[in-house]
Design a protein around this motif. Structure first.
Motif, PDB file in Angstrom:
ATOM      1  N   PRO A   1       0.809  -1.220   0.000  1.00  0.00           N
ATOM      2  CA  PRO A   1       0.000   0.000   0.000  1.00  0.00           C
ATOM      3  C   PRO A   1       0.838   1.264   0.000  1.00  0.00           C
ATOM      4  O   PRO A   1       0.503   2.258  -0.620  1.00  0.00           O
ATOM      5  N   GLY A   2       1.983   1.226   0.732  1.00  0.00           N
ATOM      6  CA  GLY A   2       2.822   2.415   0.763  1.00  0.00           C
ATOM      7  C   GLY A   2       3.380   2.748  -0.599  1.00  0.00           C
ATOM      8  O   GLY A   2       3.388   3.896  -1.030  1.00  0.00           O
ATOM      9  N   LYS A   3       3.856   1.710  -1.312  1.00  0.00           N
ATOM     10  CA  LYS A   3       4.378   1.935  -2.662  1.00  0.00           C
ATOM     11  C   LYS A   3       3.278   2.416  -3.605  1.00  0.00           C
ATOM     12  O   LYS A   3       3.500   3.255  -4.471  1.00  0.00           O
ATOM     13  N   TRP A   4       2.075   1.861  -3.410  1.00  0.00           N
ATOM     14  CA  TRP A   4       0.953   2.274  -4.271  1.00  0.00           C
ATOM     15  C   TRP A   4       0.619   3.741  -4.063  1.00  0.00           C
ATOM     16  O   TRP A   4       0.384   4.484  -5.003  1.00  0.00           O
ATOM     17  N   GLU A   5       0.631   4.186  -2.787  1.00  0.00           N
ATOM     18  CA  GLU A   5       0.340   5.600  -2.487  1.00  0.00           C
ATOM     19  C   GLU A   5       1.410   6.505  -3.091  1.00  0.00           C
ATOM     20  O   GLU A   5       1.123   7.570  -3.624  1.00  0.00           O
ATOM     21  N   ILE A   6       2.665   6.057  -2.979  1.00  0.00           N
ATOM     22  CA  ILE A   6       3.758   6.860  -3.546  1.00  0.00           C
ATOM     23  C   ILE A   6       3.603   6.977  -5.066  1.00  0.00           C
ATOM     24  O   ILE A   6       3.779   8.038  -5.661  1.00  0.00           O
ATOM     25  N   THR A   7       3.227   5.880  -5.704  1.00  0.00           N
ATOM     26  CA  THR A   7       3.028   5.885  -7.154  1.00  0.00           C
ATOM     27  C   THR A   7       1.902   6.822  -7.555  1.00  0.00           C
ATOM     28  O   THR A   7       2.002   7.560  -8.542  1.00  0.00           O
ATOM     29  N   VAL A   8       0.795   6.791  -6.759  1.00  0.00           N
ATOM     30  CA  VAL A   8      -0.337   7.675  -7.051  1.00  0.00           C
ATOM     31  C   VAL A   8       0.070   9.131  -6.915  1.00  0.00           C
ATOM     32  O   VAL A   8      -0.266   9.978  -7.756  1.00  0.00           O
ATOM     33  N   VAL A   9       0.798   9.449  -5.850  1.00  0.00           N
ATOM     34  CA  VAL A   9       1.239  10.836  -5.618  1.00  0.00           C
ATOM     35  C   VAL A   9       2.144  11.302  -6.757  1.00  0.00           C
ATOM     36  O   VAL A   9       2.012  12.414  -7.274  1.00  0.00           O
ATOM     37  N   ARG A  10       3.092  10.416  -7.136  1.00  0.00           N
ATOM     38  CA  ARG A  10       3.988  10.777  -8.241  1.00  0.00           C
ATOM     39  C   ARG A  10       3.204  10.981  -9.538  1.00  0.00           C
ATOM     40  O   ARG A  10       3.480  11.897 -10.312  1.00  0.00           O
ATOM     41  N   GLY A  11       2.232  10.101  -9.753  1.00  0.00           N
ATOM     42  CA  GLY A  11       1.412  10.245 -10.950  1.00  0.00           C
ATOM     43  C   GLY A  11       0.641  11.548 -10.971  1.00  0.00           C
ATOM     44  O   GLY A  11       0.534  12.205 -12.016  1.00  0.00           O
ATOM     45  N   ARG A  12       0.126  11.930  -9.808  1.00  0.00           N
ATOM     46  CA  ARG A  12      -0.619  13.199  -9.738  1.00  0.00           C
ATOM     47  C   ARG A  12       0.308  14.386  -9.987  1.00  0.00           C
ATOM     48  O   ARG A  12      -0.062  15.344 -10.675  1.00  0.00           O
ATOM     49  N   LYS A  13       1.503  14.319  -9.425  1.00  0.00           N
ATOM     50  CA  LYS A  13       2.458  15.412  -9.619  1.00  0.00           C
ATOM     51  C   LYS A  13       2.866  15.531 -11.084  1.00  0.00           C
ATOM     52  O   LYS A  13       2.954  16.632 -11.631  1.00  0.00           O
ATOM     53  N   GLU A  14       3.127  14.373 -11.703  1.00  0.00           N
ATOM     54  CA  GLU A  14       3.512  14.406 -13.124  1.00  0.00           C
ATOM     55  C   GLU A  14       2.372  14.922 -13.988  1.00  0.00           C
ATOM     56  O   GLU A  14       2.586  15.698 -14.927  1.00  0.00           O
ATOM     57  N   LYS A  15       1.142  14.505 -13.655  1.00  0.00           N
ATOM     58  CA  LYS A  15      -0.015  14.977 -14.410  1.00  0.00           C
ATOM     59  C   LYS A  15      -0.193  16.480 -14.249  1.00  0.00           C
ATOM     60  O   LYS A  15      -0.469  17.202 -15.216  1.00  0.00           O
ATOM     61  N   LYS A  16       0.002  16.952 -12.990  1.00  0.00           N
ATOM     62  CA  LYS A  16      -0.125  18.391 -12.745  1.00  0.00           C
ATOM     63  C   LYS A  16       0.953  19.168 -13.486  1.00  0.00           C
ATOM     64  O   LYS A  16       0.704  20.245 -14.035  1.00  0.00           O
ATOM     65  N   LYS A  17       2.172  18.604 -13.527  1.00  0.00           N
ATOM     66  CA  LYS A  17       3.260  19.279 -14.232  1.00  0.00           C
ATOM     67  C   LYS A  17       2.980  19.353 -15.726  1.00  0.00           C
ATOM     68  O   LYS A  17       3.241  20.374 -16.379  1.00  0.00           O
ATOM     69  N   GLU A  19       0.014  19.400 -17.122  1.00  0.00           N
ATOM     70  CA  GLU A  19      -1.054  20.388 -17.300  1.00  0.00           C
ATOM     71  C   GLU A  19      -0.511  21.805 -17.205  1.00  0.00           C
ATOM     72  O   GLU A  19      -0.915  22.692 -17.965  1.00  0.00           O
ATOM     73  N   GLU A  20       0.416  22.018 -16.241  1.00  0.00           N
ATOM     74  CA  GLU A  20       1.009  23.352 -16.106  1.00  0.00           C
ATOM     75  C   GLU A  20       1.808  23.727 -17.355  1.00  0.00           C
ATOM     76  O   GLU A  20       1.738  24.869 -17.828  1.00  0.00           O
ATOM     77  N   ASN A  21       2.572  22.771 -17.885  1.00  0.00           N
ATOM     78  CA  ASN A  21       3.337  23.044 -19.104  1.00  0.00           C
ATOM     79  C   ASN A  21       2.412  23.339 -20.282  1.00  0.00           C
ATOM     80  O   ASN A  21       2.696  24.208 -21.110  1.00  0.00           O
ATOM     81  N   ARG A  22       1.315  22.608 -20.353  1.00  0.00           N
ATOM     82  CA  ARG A  22       0.361  22.831 -21.433  1.00  0.00           C
ATOM     83  C   ARG A  22      -0.274  24.208 -21.321  1.00  0.00           C
ATOM     84  O   ARG A  22      -0.419  24.922 -22.325  1.00  0.00           O
ATOM     85  N   GLU A  23      -0.652  24.612 -20.099  1.00  0.00           N
ATOM     86  CA  GLU A  23      -1.237  25.937 -19.896  1.00  0.00           C
ATOM     87  C   GLU A  23      -0.233  27.033 -20.251  1.00  0.00           C
ATOM     88  O   GLU A  23      -0.598  28.061 -20.836  1.00  0.00           O
ATOM     89  N   LYS A  24       1.035  26.790 -19.920  1.00  0.00           N
ATOM     90  CA  LYS A  24       2.059  27.773 -20.267  1.00  0.00           C
ATOM     91  C   LYS A  24       2.202  27.876 -21.775  1.00  0.00           C
ATOM     92  O   LYS A  24       2.347  28.979 -22.321  1.00  0.00           O
TER      93      LYS A  24
END
Length: 280
Positions: A1-17, A19-24
């Protein structure tokens, strides 16, 4: 579960990044489009509308612009979007309506879904590099325009021929002498003087019959018709600051042309002992 949570967080950060690059990319493309329009003679409302179209299609809901006659202020940012702000200074330059038309067409194609933000930016770079008219073409167009206006105002065929020669000399002077070396004020005064002296000399030599029509036709390439029209449109649309600046710039050019014509007639009257008057 810990690794899964870390993967989800990383995925969200990459997705947000991403989106930010696209908006820029979207903001940069919108600003570039606005820059091209404003730089090449478009009115303020057209610039704002084109930038808002790009924001709206690519989903930048918080995009906001403030456009002046020589600058663009663009911002974006909310709880769901990254913050972005940019100021673009755009010096007042000439009019290139082919580039304005190309950017307008591009904005419509963007709304049809033909371009990604990166592809739109590439297309805008291509529009920026569109070649203008050759110097030879501009000189000939100035001569033809001068001759046509002279005939339109009531000049004869001989007057139009003289106006053609004066128009050609005027734009050759603008492209090779006044444009690269003089300020706008000095360039318009000296250009008005030049065509007046040329028309007066041709009139004295018998090349034309109506000096007033010859001079009026010859100075038409100097008249800022598009900036003056855009100034009226900006004021009518409520863009009073930009409209007033453009109106002041156009009126200054009118004033300089009038001074140049007066100086030219004074030189001719002094040189010929008063043979040439203000009107025939």
């Amino acid at each position: 579960p810990g690794k899964w949570e870390i993967t989800v967080v990383r995925g969200r950060k990459e997705k947000k990044k991403v989106e930010e690059n696209r908006e820029k990319e979207v903001m940069e493309a919108a600003i570039q489009a606005g820059h091209l329009l404003l730089e090449n003679g478009a009115e303020i409302s057209r610039v704002e509308e084109t930038m808002e179209r790009i924001f709206r299609y690519y989903g930048v809901e918080s995009g906001s612009t403030f456009v002046l006659s020589n600058g663009i202020f663009a911002t974006a940012g909310s709880s769901k979007e990254s913050f972005f702000a940019k100021v673009e200074h755009i010096p007042v330059s000439g009019t290139h309506l082919n580039r304005v038309a190309a950017v307008n067409q591009l904005s419509r194609e963007i709304e049809e879904g033909r371009y990604s933000p990166a592809e739109a930016a590439e297309r805008l770079n291509a529009i920026r590099q569109m070649p203008g008219k050759t110097k030879t073409m501009q000189i000939l167009a100035s001569g033809c325009g001068s001759a046509a206006f002279c005939y339109l105002f009531g000049g004869s065929a001989g007057d139009s021929a003289a106006a053609f020669a004066a128009g050609v000399a005027l734009y050759a002077y603008i492209l090779y002498v006044s444009g690269p070396h003089f300020s706008k004020i000095i360039g318009n005064i000296s250009g008005g003087s030049l065509v007046t002296i040329i028309c007066s000399l041709m009139y004295l030599s018998g090349a034309g019959e109506h000096l007033n029509y010859m001079v009026i036709g010859s100075i038409m390439p100097l008249v800022p018709g598009v900036p003056f029209t855009n100034a009226i449109r900006d004021i009518a649309d409520g863009d009073y600051i930009s409209g007033s600046v453009r109106m002041l710039d156009a009126l200054l050019i009118f004033f300089c042309i009038a001074i140049g014509v007066g100086v030219g007639f004074s030189v001719i009257r002094w040189g010929t002992g008063g043979l040439v008057g203000w009107m025939e």
